[in-house]
Enzyme design. Structure first.
Site, short mmCIF file in Angstrom:
data_model
loop_
_atom_site.label_atom_id
_atom_site.label_comp_id
_atom_site.label_asym_id
_atom_site.label_seq_id
_atom_site.Cartn_x
_atom_site.Cartn_y
_atom_site.Cartn_z
N ARG A 1 -26.39 -19.00 8.05
CA ARG A 1 -26.90 -20.35 8.25
C ARG A 1 -28.31 -20.37 8.86
O ARG A 1 -29.08 -21.28 8.63
CB ARG A 1 -25.94 -21.13 9.15
CG ARG A 1 -24.81 -21.77 8.37
CD ARG A 1 -24.03 -22.70 9.22
NE ARG A 1 -23.47 -22.00 10.39
CZ ARG A 1 -22.59 -22.53 11.21
NH1 ARG A 1 -22.17 -23.75 11.03
NH2 ARG A 1 -22.11 -21.84 12.22
N HIS B 1 -4.60 -0.49 9.55
CA HIS B 1 -5.10 0.89 9.69
C HIS B 1 -3.98 1.92 9.78
O HIS B 1 -3.95 2.90 9.03
CB HIS B 1 -5.94 1.03 10.96
CG HIS B 1 -7.11 0.11 11.03
ND1 HIS B 1 -7.88 -0.17 9.93
CD2 HIS B 1 -7.67 -0.56 12.05
CE1 HIS B 1 -8.85 -1.00 10.29
NE2 HIS B 1 -8.73 -1.25 11.57
N LYS C 1 -4.49 -1.19 23.74
CA LYS C 1 -5.76 -1.33 24.45
C LYS C 1 -5.56 -0.77 25.85
O LYS C 1 -4.44 -0.77 26.39
CB LYS C 1 -6.12 -2.82 24.57
CG LYS C 1 -6.40 -3.50 23.24
CD LYS C 1 -7.84 -3.31 22.87
CE LYS C 1 -8.17 -4.07 21.61
NZ LYS C 1 -9.43 -3.57 21.02
N LYS D 1 -10.82 -6.82 6.95
CA LYS D 1 -9.55 -7.30 7.48
C LYS D 1 -9.82 -8.37 8.55
O LYS D 1 -10.92 -8.40 9.10
CB LYS D 1 -8.77 -6.13 8.06
CG LYS D 1 -9.43 -5.52 9.31
CD LYS D 1 -8.42 -5.03 10.30
CE LYS D 1 -9.11 -4.71 11.60
NZ LYS D 1 -8.36 -4.59 12.76
N ASP E 1 -3.36 -6.29 14.50
CA ASP E 1 -4.74 -5.83 14.50
C ASP E 1 -4.86 -4.38 14.04
O ASP E 1 -5.82 -4.02 13.36
CB ASP E 1 -5.32 -5.96 15.92
CG ASP E 1 -6.80 -5.60 15.97
OD1 ASP E 1 -7.54 -6.09 15.11
OD2 ASP E 1 -7.20 -4.81 16.86
N HIS F 1 -11.76 0.55 7.25
CA HIS F 1 -12.70 1.64 7.56
C HIS F 1 -11.99 2.91 7.99
O HIS F 1 -12.57 3.99 7.95
CB HIS F 1 -13.75 1.19 8.58
CG HIS F 1 -13.22 0.96 9.96
ND1 HIS F 1 -12.71 -0.23 10.37
CD2 HIS F 1 -13.12 1.80 10.99
CE1 HIS F 1 -12.32 -0.12 11.62
NE2 HIS F 1 -12.55 1.10 12.03
#
Lengths: 330, 510
Positions: free
Chosen positions: B64, B262, B362, B170, B257, B200
């Site tokens: 934009r 993955h 995490k 994704k 996630d 990836h």
């Protein structure tokens, strides 16, 4: 150092070095020494060669092409004598983890002892793996002992740049190839990135469609790049001929750029030229610049050690280049 | 001969040349975003630096923000300088590369944007000989995928003189039905063969090397089954927290996630049957078949075989680390999983009964992604082995940070006694081949330009993954967990250890 070399003794010394490294590793808490080996690399060099630089090249090649390196140093005239020294190079890819080592055996030989070399080298080559002979000595290439050494080679690597008698050198290589020797010339290796870029241009369908209009191929060279220029010219001419295109080939020695090539016709013009560490390629009005480091021995050998089979494109180009250069010489 | 000349490049030399890349234009939507700056543009520059791109390759950035072509080039120059890892910046290479960078500003909901892009592509095709080939790369919010595809279709950009491909990042939906809905919308403009869903992880050298390791060597495949493999552990651990992705993470969680895409793709690569060839369709067929063989769980099975976690505050190395609920943008009573461990079972003859333990999280102790294949112990202990060394053989495939493969086995300690000790035989990708490994984005961008979809995810694979993950999501949504249940800097909740202990197994600590 003695005047003879006993292969059994060299092999024992290699084993002893492994044990010593293993003990050092165990003392440091590592779980032993591991060896990676993908080939035997026989390097033939004159003692007057830059041996320190050569050592660095071998060290740099070893992580990618782990090998038993048999370094043969030719010390020229003198009484018949051979001498050896055994060393290893190690590195630790996992920080404190196990080491991966490369074995190195250095043998110094007088010309009079060259005939003894093949039988010394034979037991020292690693079984079941390729034997690559890298001959850096222009003098040795022409000696009968070299042919004997090369019979044990899976592949012989040489560098025609700087060798006197351009047509004769190519004729010699072409003959050796015809006799079944798998030969590689670093003059050809230096051309890979050039050839790849040229090929890249004709991946484009627009340019490929204009290929038939190419009427002239011109290769200009300076200095020691005569063989490279003829090989390049012969390769382009062969490729065009395979596609049914007849173009005039001109290979000329110039004072200016070290190597320059141009393919031209009414609708397409492709020019390639080295500018420092870059290769600049112009296709009609578009130009492109890419990274092209000066080809060091390390870069050239890295490529050649990765290819352990006949290179049909090189062999065909070599035979054509030898024929064309010979007829031009006449 | 002349006929073949028009179709084949006579200068090809497969022995020495890298794969040749056709001419094309790449249109990047979201060109002002982080992914473009950090990954895509550095990857494209590196490919140009390495002579991997065609002379006329062009990139049209779109977002934009109003920018001129030159302003866009300036921004990309900064990005390349800042985010290119282990690549020298070369002014001359950049100069010719930048000549192929263009920019078209606009809102993705505005039909005029697509008309302007079409005009720009027309000009580029004439001037830079891109052959009408266009790769559309959607580096945008997933909710914008469908509107962009529709816009491209309405402007007639889904078809042209050359090929047209669409690359999407994704997540591919947030559950099975939304994944299907997204595909249906993309398929209105692009056929499935032209949709490249980027994962990836599949572009990483070691993941590709799994295929070489398994199917290029004769000695491992005979052991690769339930008779010899005791269990498999796949770990995708991150030491960082959610950083500035709380918005997305609150919706997604660790399971969606990382595991849904993955890690299940990695598992499929490890466990798939040999494909008939290395053609994209064959490899993807086998991956897909494996994903469809993973047993979906009932709610009771979910409670036995899946453990969610959420990190709490801790002090790591003297530094106070926030808990997930204290992170900016996270609800104070959030039920989002920042850790997930699942025991999957593959219902086929090769793997029946072998647990595949997959975990991600995490704020775990370190950033590491690896696969550990634990083989069965020797059937009889002939030697007076020290209990600590009475360990089974392990094959470890490390994906990051140091890509490599290790094999752990027992060996006799030199001496008169019969004492065994474990040794590890390590193959480190970087040091064994010295050469710089291309980044995952370099590999995947090249593959997309060449048209090799082997490392891309196909719709049936996405749906198969959601089919096994969705029952876990549903059960977790209906449960209120006592979060946080692990401290930052630890290897996850105790329940995950108990899940393995019930089968006599133990998590590795990589």
């Amino acid at each position: 150092m003695g005047t003879t070399v006993a292969p059994e003794k060299v092999l024992k010394e290699l084993s002893a070095l492994w044990v010593a490294h293993g003990k050092e590793g165990a003392a440091a808490g590592a779980a032993g020494v591991l060896r990676a080996c993908s080939m035997t690399l026989v390097v033939l060099a004159e003692t007057g060669d830059d041996l320190a630089a050569l050592g660095e090249t071998i060290a740099a090649l070893m992580p990618e092409h782990p090998a038993r390196a048999l370094m043969i140093y030719l010390r020229g005239a003198g009484p018949r004598s051979l001498a050896e020294r055994v060393t290893q190079q190690c590195w630790k890819p996992f920080g404190k983890g196990p080491q991966i080592c490369c074995e190195q055996v250095e043998i110094t030989a007088s010309d009079a002892a060259l005939a003894d070399l093949p039988l010394v080298l034979l037991p020292l080559v690693v079984p079941d793996l390729p034997v690559i002979v890298w001959c850096r000595s222009a003098r040795l290439l022409r000696m009968p002992e070299f042919r004997q050494i090369s019979t044990m080679a899976t592949k012989v690597v040489m560098d025609s740049a700087g060798l006197a008698g351009l047509a004769a050198v190519m004729g010699w290589m072409a003959d050796a190839t015809r006799e079944g020797l798998m030969i590689a010339d670093l003059s050809w290796t230096r051309l890979t990135r050039w050839r790849e870029m040229l090929s890249h241009v004709f991946e484009n369908r627009d340019y490929l469609a204009k290929l038939s209009g190419i009427s002239e191929v011109r290769v200009e060279f300076a200095g020691e790049l005569g063989v490279a220029a003829w090989l390049m010219g012969a390769w382009v001419a062969n490729a065009l001929a395979d596609a049914g295109v007849k173009a005039a080939l001109r290979v000329e020695k110039q004072d200016g750029a070290a190597l320059r090539m141009e393919l031209s016709g009414p609708e397409v013009r492709v020019a390639m030229e080295r500018q420092g560490d870059r290769l600049v390629i112009a296709v009609n009005r578009l130009s492109n610049c890419t990274n092209l480091p000066q080809p060091s021995d390390y870069l050239l050998m890295r490529e050649e050690l990765g290819i352990v089979r006949r290179d049909a494109v090189f062999e065909k180009s070599l035979v054509s280049a030898a024929r064309l250069a010979y007829s031009t010489d006449k | 001969m002349l006929d073949s000349m028009a179709n084949e490049n006579p200068f090809q030399d497969a022995l020495r040349f890298d794969r040749q890349v056709p001419e094309c234009a790449i249109v990047i939507f979201g060109a002002n975003g982080d992914l473009t700056k950090r990954k895509l543009m550095p990857a494209l520059y590196r490919l140009a630096y390495d002579r991997r791109l065609s002379t006329g390759l062009s990139v049209v950035g779109s977002s934009r923000t109003p920018l001129s072509d030159d302003q866009f080039r300036e921004k990309m120059l900064e990005a390349v300088k800042e985010f290119s890892e282990d690549t020298d910046f070369d002014e001359s290479v950049w100069k010719t590369f930048a000549q192929g960078l263009f920019y078209v500003a606009g809102d993705i909901g505005d039909a005029g944007l697509y008309r302007r892009i079409a005009e720009k592509l027309g000009t580029i095709e004439g001037e830079r000989h891109t052959g009408g080939n266009v790769l559309f790369y959607l580096s945008t919010q997933p909710r914008q995928y469908a509107p962009i595809a529709n816009g491209l279709g309405a402007a007639g950009l889904g078809k042209g003189n050359g090929w047209r491909r669409l690359v999407v990042e994704k997540p591919f939906g947030h559950d099975l039905s939304s994944a299907r809905e997204l595909s249906n919308q993309l398929h209105q403009v692009f056929s499935e063969a032209d949709v490249y869903r980027i994962d990836h992880y599949l572009g990483k050298e070691t993941v590709q090397n799994i295929l070489a390791f398994r199917f290029g060597n004769g000695i491992f495949e005979p052991l690769w089954n339930r008779r010899y493999v005791n269990h498999v552990q796949i770990t995708g651990a991150e030491s960082i927290g959610v950083e500035d992705r709380a918005d997305y993470y609150e919706q997604a969680g660790a399971l969606a996630d990382m595991i849904q895409n993955h890690l299940l793709q990695v598992m499929a690569t490890i466990a798939m049957e040999p494909s008939a060839s290395f053609q994209a369709t064959s490899v993807r067929d086998e991956r897909s078949k494996l994903l469809r063989s993973i047993r979906p769980m009932t709610p009771d099975e979910v409670r036995q075989n899946a453990v969610p976690g959420q990190y709490g505050p801790a002090s790591i190395g003297g530094e106070d680390v926030k808990g997930y609920r204290q992170e900016k943008g996270v609800k104070p009573d959030s039920q989002t999983d920042t850790y997930a461990a699942v025991a999957f079972f593959v219902d086929n003859w090769r793997w029946a009964g072998v647990p595949f333990y997959v975990r991600t999280g995490k704020r775990l102790p370190k950033r590491v992604t690896e696969i550990a294949i634990q083989f069965n112990s020797a059937p009889l202990h002939l030697f007076n082995q020290d209990g600590a060394w009475n360990t089974a053989n392990l094959l470890i495939v490390r994906i990051q940070p140091e890509e490599g493969i290790s094999l752990k086995f027992l060996s006799k300690r030199p001496g008169t006694g019969m004492t065994l000790r474990p040794v590890s035989m390590d193959f480190n990708y970087g040091s064994s081949f010295g050469e710089r490994s291309p980044s995952a984005y370099e590999t995947l961008l090249l593959d997309a330009i060449i048209g090799d979809a082997t490392l891309y995810t196909r719709q049936d694979m996405v749906e198969a993954s959601w089919s096994v993950v969705e029952p876990i999501q549903n059960t977790w949504r209906e449960t209120r967990f006592d979060f946080p249940n692990y401290a930052a800097g630890t290897w996850g909740p105790a329940a995950a250890d108990e899940m393995l202990a019930r089968r006599g197994h133990e998590w590795r600590k990589p």
